[in-house]
Design a protein around this motif. Structure first.
Motif, short mmCIF file in Angstrom:
data_model
loop_
_atom_site.label_atom_id
_atom_site.label_comp_id
_atom_site.label_asym_id
_atom_site.label_seq_id
_atom_site.Cartn_x
_atom_site.Cartn_y
_atom_site.Cartn_z
N GLY A 37 102.51 27.69 13.92
CA GLY A 37 102.90 28.23 15.32
C GLY A 37 101.61 29.25 15.70
N SER A 38 101.69 29.73 16.92
CA SER A 38 100.48 30.57 17.60
C SER A 38 99.22 29.93 17.83
N GLY A 89 100.44 26.30 16.92
CA GLY A 89 101.52 25.72 17.38
C GLY A 89 101.03 24.98 18.76
N TYR A 90 99.93 24.51 19.00
CA TYR A 90 99.70 23.85 20.21
C TYR A 90 99.13 22.30 19.76
N ALA A 104 106.59 29.75 14.72
CA ALA A 104 106.16 30.88 15.63
C ALA A 104 105.99 29.75 17.35
N LEU A 105 106.91 29.40 17.96
CA LEU A 105 106.50 28.59 18.93
C LEU A 105 107.21 29.28 20.08
N GLY A 106 107.67 30.57 20.19
CA GLY A 106 108.46 31.24 21.09
C GLY A 106 109.75 30.48 21.21
N LYS A 131 111.80 27.11 22.24
CA LYS A 131 111.12 25.98 21.58
C LYS A 131 111.33 25.94 20.14
N GLY A 183 108.84 33.89 16.47
CA GLY A 183 108.39 34.51 18.06
C GLY A 183 106.83 34.70 18.02
N GLY A 184 106.59 36.06 18.39
CA GLY A 184 105.06 36.48 18.16
C GLY A 184 104.95 37.08 17.08
N ASP A 188 101.20 36.54 15.76
CA ASP A 188 100.06 37.25 16.72
C ASP A 188 100.05 38.65 16.24
N ARG A 213 105.03 41.39 31.20
CA ARG A 213 106.25 41.14 30.64
C ARG A 213 107.76 41.58 31.55
N ARG A 255 110.13 39.17 32.51
CA ARG A 255 110.98 38.79 31.28
C ARG A 255 111.92 39.83 30.79
N1 UDP Z 1 103.47 29.51 21.02
C1 UDP Z 1 102.97 28.16 20.41
N2 UDP Z 1 103.44 27.05 20.97
C2 UDP Z 1 103.78 26.90 22.22
C3 UDP Z 1 104.19 27.99 22.91
C4 UDP Z 1 104.02 29.19 22.12
O1 UDP Z 1 102.64 28.56 19.40
O2 UDP Z 1 103.72 25.84 22.70
C5 UDP Z 1 103.42 30.65 20.22
C6 UDP Z 1 102.50 31.60 21.06
O3 UDP Z 1 101.17 31.46 20.91
C7 UDP Z 1 102.91 33.02 20.43
C8 UDP Z 1 104.62 32.63 20.14
O4 UDP Z 1 104.76 31.18 20.29
O5 UDP Z 1 102.41 33.28 19.17
C9 UDP Z 1 105.60 33.31 21.18
O6 UDP Z 1 105.31 34.52 21.30
P1 UDP Z 1 106.12 35.39 22.33
O7 UDP Z 1 105.59 36.79 22.47
O8 UDP Z 1 106.60 34.70 23.66
O9 UDP Z 1 107.48 35.41 21.40
P2 UDP Z 1 108.40 36.71 21.23
O10 UDP Z 1 108.38 37.24 20.17
O11 UDP Z 1 108.47 37.29 22.68
O12 UDP Z 1 109.76 35.86 21.20
#
Ligand code: UDP
Length: 245
Positions: A110-111, A138-139, A163-165, A168, A190-191, A194, A224, A227
């Protein structure tokens, strides 16, 4: 003391950070595959509207309260209250501290491209001997998924951070967990990658301790706000549900 506390339909495990770390250690040593999720109020509100996500959270091995809002909600509701906030980021860091002795092998999925790699670099520098046996951003396209699964299997990772949010990552975990040969624990983070990579920052400890991490994130990233508008809605639902009981 109740094992699980229901917050708007989502059963949250009533565990301390130490208990959550212990559960993960038991999961890695077990024969089955386990899922770990870290919902905050935003994810709980999503689950209220999204049956699939709700089902995934209900069937998880461990669900910890990532946001202070979830702990406050348990205090507002009748019955037992959650012992403490267990932030997903801190939970992962704490497992990494024990990783060498316990034979944990991480795969980061992810990320953004380069972020997952940098996260691995930073974490192996922070925790000498830590094994990050593979990374993938994650793309990716849906048709690349099977190749990624194969890569994860070849790496022999036993802990997969996804880590895809939300939602997802929860859906990805649910759809693919049965294809993973060596992974014992899948965690939706999640994030967190990052933050590990230094691309995003956690709030200073003083904000975290005061339960104001959300406020710090809002000041640092005013976009944000849309959100975060979910927070007052979440609290209204909690108060409404209390009145109904
Ligand atoms: N992300 C990803 N692929 C996607 C969409 C999101 O890898 O298709 C990653 C994005 O780069 C980030 C993480 O998912 O690293 C989501 O972060 P966000 O801050 O939304 O998560 P939170 O901790 O707030 O749930």
């Amino acid at each position: 003391m109740q094992d699980k506390i229901n917050i708007l339909g989502v059963p949250i495990d009533n565990v301390t950070m130490d208990e959550a770390i212990m559960r993960i250690s038991q999961f890695v040593a077990s024969a089955q595959t386990h899922t770990v999720f870290t919902p905050n109020p935003e994810i709980i509100m999503l689950a209220k509207e999204n049956e699939r996500l709700m089902g995934i959270l209900k069937n998880a091995s461990l669900v910890v309260p990532d946001g202070i809002g979830v702990v406050i909600a348990s205090k507002i509701q009748k019955g037992s209250t959650l012992k403490e906030r267990v932030a997903g980021y801190d939970l992962v860091q704490n497992t990494m501290k024990q990783a060498v002795g316990k034979g944990y092998k991480y795969y980061f999925l992810g990320s953004k491209p380069e972020v997952a790699k940098e996260a691995a670099k930073q974490m192996t520098a922070t925790y000498p001997g830590l094994q990050v046996v593979g990374v993938r951003d994650g793309y990716f396209k849906p048709e690349e998924t099977l190749e990624i699964i194969e890569e994860i299997n070849k790496s022999k990772a036993n802990i997969l951070l996804v880590a895809l949010g939300a939602p997802k990552q929860e859906v990805w975990i649910d759809e693919h967990k049965h294809l993973l040969k060596h992974v014992k624990v899948l965690i939706g983070v999640g994030g967190s990658l990052d933050v590990m990579a230094g691309v995003a920052k956690r709030a200073p400890l003083i904000f975290q301790k005061a339960g104001l991490e959300w406020f710090y994130r809002l000041i640092m990233q005013p976009t944000r706000i849309t959100r975060m508008m979910v927070l007052p809605r979440f609290m209204r639902h909690i108060i409404f549900c209390k009145k109904q009981t």
